[in-house]
Design an enzyme around this catalytic site. Structure first.
Site, mmCIF file in Angstrom:
data_model
loop_
_atom_site.group_PDB
_atom_site.id
_atom_site.type_symbol
_atom_site.label_atom_id
_atom_site.label_comp_id
_atom_site.label_asym_id
_atom_site.label_seq_id
_atom_site.Cartn_x
_atom_site.Cartn_y
_atom_site.Cartn_z
ATOM 1 C CD GLU A 1 13.838 -18.320 -36.969
ATOM 2 O OE1 GLU A 1 13.737 -18.308 -35.746
ATOM 3 O OE2 GLU A 1 13.163 -19.057 -37.698
ATOM 4 C CB SER B 1 20.107 -21.742 -30.174
ATOM 5 O OG SER B 1 19.884 -23.001 -30.784
ATOM 6 C CD GLU C 1 11.472 -26.000 -37.496
ATOM 7 O OE1 GLU C 1 10.297 -25.837 -37.125
ATOM 8 O OE2 GLU C 1 12.453 -25.804 -36.744
ATOM 9 N N GLY D 1 17.359 -24.830 -33.006
ATOM 10 C CA GLY D 1 17.170 -26.047 -32.227
ATOM 11 C C GLY D 1 18.442 -26.838 -31.998
ATOM 12 C CG ASN E 1 7.971 -21.120 -34.308
ATOM 13 O OD1 ASN E 1 6.881 -21.686 -34.292
ATOM 14 N ND2 ASN E 1 8.902 -21.369 -35.210
ATOM 15 C CG HIS F 1 10.159 -21.609 -39.241
ATOM 16 N ND1 HIS F 1 10.822 -22.802 -39.227
ATOM 17 C CD2 HIS F 1 10.553 -20.942 -38.131
ATOM 18 C CE1 HIS F 1 11.582 -22.861 -38.147
ATOM 19 N NE2 HIS F 1 11.435 -21.743 -37.460
ATOM 20 C CE LYS G 1 10.830 -24.064 -33.964
ATOM 21 N NZ LYS G 1 12.189 -24.488 -34.270
#
Ligand code: PGA
Length: 251
Positions: free
Chosen positions: A166, A211, A98, A172, A10, A96, A12
């Site tokens: 996730e 991560s 985010e 991250g 991904n 996702h 991003k």
């Protein structure tokens, strides 16, 4: 039922067209010979054509990071399934964290995107995961149950469905769920899928994301219900991504 490991990057909001094509070139140059996992990279919309070009005819498939549910119309800033297919995209991320955190994505809009993408023949990687506050409040199982069931509401076949677990607190941050913590949630997701789809649940890939890196991937991928990875940071550097591909090949 044997499930083929899926290693998905991904990207991003990273890499221009030129940089993305170069990264794919580096990945292709370093691919191990022999058995490979399924390999997907998900670049930003605008750079998809360059990445598709760079990956053409190779083992690397290209996904998008999102998709709208309408066929066309007055949805400024959005992209349709037909546009993705036309560009050579085969996979798409939906929901996702985010998108959920920063762009108002809800379980309902996730479900609309999932259904539209599946109807168009795309492989959907539907993302779920609890926040740190939810985990600390003991709500992980309830959050996952709600997100998975709602994402798949009205979906009849799991043939092109992939779920990515996730945990938001691991994305991250350098903090990874331990393999046991991840396996516990993956097993829960498998049980939900079994409840919804019976034995077809055994054929659905459940990816871990948050991560994931070369150092922790082998242990995570050794777990019975972890069928691959959705990788952010470590997918932006060819050596790391290749090491994850290798871990997938050996899992
Ligand atoms: P990360 O991102 O690997 O950088 O934690 C994973 C993701 O958000 O898909």
């Amino acid at each position: 039922m044997a499930r083929r490991i899926l290693i998905a990057g991904n990207w991003k909001m990273n890499k221009t067209s030129r940089e993305g094509a170069a990264l794919v070139g580096e990945i292709l140059a370093g691919l191990p010979s022999g058995n490979l996992p399924e390999i997907v990279v998900c670049p930003p919309y605008l750079t998809i054509p360059a990445v598709v070009d760079a990956a053409r005819g190779s083992a690397v498939e290209v996904g998008a990071e999102n998709v709208h549910w309408a066929e066309s119309g007055a949805f400024t800033g959005e992209v349709s399934t037909a546009m993705l297919l036309d560009a050579g995209v085969t996979h798409v991320l939906v929901g996702h964290s985010e998108r959920r955190q920063y762009f108002g994505e809800t379980d309902e809009t996730v479900n609309s995107r999932v259904k539209a993408a599946l109807a168009a023949g795309l492989v959907v990687i539907a993302c779920v995961g609890e926040t740190l506050a939810e985990r600390e409040a003991g709500e992980t199982a309830a959050v996952i149950d709600r997100q998975v069931r709602k994402a798949l509401e009205g979906v009849e076949s799991t043939e092109k469905v992939v779920i990515a677990y996730e945990p938001v607190w691991a994305i991250g941050t350098g903090k990874t769920a331990t393999p046991d913590m991840a396996q516990e949630v993956h097993a829960q997701i498998r049980a939900i899928l079994r409840d919804l789809y019976g034995d077809a649940a055994d054929g659905v890939r459940i990816l871990y994301g948050g991560s994931m890196k070369p150092a922790n991937a082998p242990e995570l991928l050794a777990k019975p219900d972890i069928d691959g990875g959705l990788i952010g940071g470590a997918s932006l550097k060819a050596p790391d991504f290749l090491a994850l591909v290798k871990a997938g090949a050996e899992a």
